[in-house]
Design an enzyme around this catalytic site. Structure first.
Site, PDB file in Angstrom:
ATOM      1  N   LYS A   1       0.883  -1.173   0.000  1.00  0.00           N
ATOM      2  CA  LYS A   1       0.000   0.000   0.000  1.00  0.00           C
ATOM      3  C   LYS A   1       0.914   1.215   0.000  1.00  0.00           C
ATOM      4  O   LYS A   1       1.576   1.510   0.990  1.00  0.00           O
ATOM      5  CB  LYS A   1      -0.908   0.030   1.239  1.00  0.00           C
ATOM      6  CG  LYS A   1      -1.658   1.368   1.343  1.00  0.00           C
ATOM      7  CD  LYS A   1      -2.493   1.520   2.592  1.00  0.00           C
ATOM      8  CE  LYS A   1      -2.688   2.997   2.896  1.00  0.00           C
ATOM      9  NZ  LYS A   1      -3.597   3.260   4.004  1.00  0.00           N
TER      10      LYS A   1
ATOM     11  N   GLY B   1      -7.766   9.339   9.404  1.00  0.00           N
ATOM     12  CA  GLY B   1      -8.122   9.392  10.817  1.00  0.00           C
ATOM     13  C   GLY B   1      -9.067  10.524  11.180  1.00  0.00           C
ATOM     14  O   GLY B   1      -9.361  10.722  12.355  1.00  0.00           O
TER      15      GLY B   1
ATOM     16  N   GLY C   1     -10.511   8.236   6.092  1.00  0.00           N
ATOM     17  CA  GLY C   1     -11.511   9.254   6.354  1.00  0.00           C
ATOM     18  C   GLY C   1     -12.832   8.750   6.890  1.00  0.00           C
ATOM     19  O   GLY C   1     -13.661   9.532   7.350  1.00  0.00           O
TER      20      GLY C   1
ATOM     21  N   ASN D   1      -9.143   2.110   9.353  1.00  0.00           N
ATOM     22  CA  ASN D   1      -8.445   1.683  10.566  1.00  0.00           C
ATOM     23  C   ASN D   1      -9.020   2.371  11.798  1.00  0.00           C
ATOM     24  O   ASN D   1      -9.659   1.759  12.645  1.00  0.00           O
ATOM     25  CB  ASN D   1      -6.938   1.976  10.412  1.00  0.00           C
ATOM     26  CG  ASN D   1      -6.111   1.440  11.571  1.00  0.00           C
ATOM     27  OD1 ASN D   1      -6.615   1.021  12.603  1.00  0.00           O
ATOM     28  ND2 ASN D   1      -4.815   1.436  11.421  1.00  0.00           N
ATOM     29  N   THR D   2      -8.836   3.714  11.847  1.00  0.00           N
ATOM     30  CA  THR D   2      -9.201   4.452  13.060  1.00  0.00           C
ATOM     31  C   THR D   2     -10.665   4.294  13.447  1.00  0.00           C
ATOM     32  O   THR D   2     -10.988   4.211  14.637  1.00  0.00           O
ATOM     33  CB  THR D   2      -8.878   5.954  12.871  1.00  0.00           C
ATOM     34  OG1 THR D   2      -7.560   6.081  12.351  1.00  0.00           O
ATOM     35  CG2 THR D   2      -8.966   6.708  14.183  1.00  0.00           C
TER      36      THR D   2
END
Lengths: 285, 66
Positions: free
Chosen positions: A113, A174, A206, A227-228
């Site tokens: 990535k 994030g 986002g 992720n976040t």
């Protein structure tokens, strides 16, 4: 009833030589504990997880390694170049990640990535360095999943230089702001998939909550990377379930074809046979 | 001889190899990758790659990330 039990089938997500049944790719960062991460990955239903390359701690050999908590026979690891601010560092990082994954005999050894950032405040990608790095990594035999802005022109460039998939951001990493410019994502989809409908486009970064994922999938992207939104939710495992369902819901809705928006109402119940209203009442309204 | 590992100066006997460094640091060789002077040293060369005074090593692993 699970989707599989209904008999509704969907094509897998094909990214270069990789085939994934889940269209959700999740990160492994920012979890309070590695156990919580492990449970959240499981709940997300994802088959592919991102990891970062960082310096080894030299004085804490008893410290726990992330790799003790990820079943690398089950998940395809997707190493990232997060934290790199130029093409040179990104290429170095990608090579180091590949070397570790080769040692683990994980299928993720052949991809990366790519993330080349411009500044620490916005964490927005540097488009010039990203295109440069993408070109070099393709040359080195990597399958490059390329994180970028939602700019359709850069997205097209990245495809031209050989990116395996283009991954426009919904909003800054994030930030949890969701998909800020759906029209740009729509144009990216048109530019990248117009004559090549199977070319993969993934929204990366986002996402704040499940509806953002569903919305992205409804636009017609092939997958979502986040992720976040899971790791920092009050209850990450529960949010991971929500993200899994949102990915499926958005995908199904996209495939089903939504109704057109209209300004005025359209009754769902028959208009004929309503008691207490004369024909004259109806025509006079 | 003095070598730098992740920007820290360390003392190793003359003729030490990349594999010796990994062993001294008690690292799991499967979980790491090593660069010497910005060039990746593949795993199968760790035992044969001898270090010299002033070499700069990067020893990296995988951590959580998005």
């Amino acid at each position: 009833m699970s989707l599989a039990e209904t008999g509704i089938s969907d094509a897998p997500l094909i990214l270069g030589s990789h085939t994934l049944r889940s269209r959700l790719i999740v990160g492994t960062g920012k979890y309070d504990t590695l156990e919580l991460m492990q449970q959240s990955l499981e709940a997300s239903g994802s088959e592919c997880v991102t990891v970062a390359v960082r310096r080894e701690r030299l004085y804490d050999p008893t410290g726990r390694n992330l790799l003790d908590y990820i079943d690398f026979h089950r998940y395809t690891l997707l190493p990232n170049t997060a934290g790199c601010y130029n093409a040179k560092d990104a290429v170095r990082t990608a090579k180091l990640g590949r070397e570790i994954l080769l040692g683990l005999e994980n299928p993720g050894a052949d991809w990366v990535k790519l993330e080349v950032l411009a500044d620490t405040k916005t964490l927005l990608p540097d488009p010039v360095e990203t295109v440069l790095a993408c070109e070099q990594l393709v040359e080195l035999g990597f399958q490059v999943l390329c994180y970028t802005t939602d700019d359709p022109v850069i997205a097209k460039r990245l495809k031209q230089v050989g990116a395996t998939a283009v991954m426009p951001a919904g909003s800054p990493i994030g930030s949890g702001q969701g998909i800020l410019n759906p029209n740009n994502i729509r144009i990216c989809l048109e530019y990248l998939k117009g004559e090549d409908p199977d070319y993969p486009v993934i929204v990366d970064a986002g996402v704040g909550t499940a509806s953002d994922v569903a919305f992205a999938m409804e636009l017609g992207v092939d997958g979502v990377l986040l992720n976040t939104a899971i790791a920092h939710a009050r209850d990450p495992v529960r949010m991971a379930h929500a993200m899994r369902h949102a990915t499926e819901a958005g995908r199904l809705a996209f495939q089903s074809g939504r109704i057109p928006r209209r300004l005025y109402a359209s009754a769902s119940s028959p208009e004929d046979g309503v008691i207490g209203r004369t024909r004259q009442d109806r025509t006079s309204q | 001889m003095k070598i730098q590992i992740n920007e820290e100066l360390q003392e190793y006997p003359i003729g030490a190899t990349v594999a010796d460094v990994i062993q001294t640091l008690s690292l799991n060789p499967k979980f790491i990758a090593v660069e010497v002077n910005l060039e990746l040293v593949p795993r199968d060369q760790h035992a044969s790659r001898q270090l010299v005074e002033g070499d700069q090593l990067e020893v990296v692993t995988l951590v959580g990330g998005g």
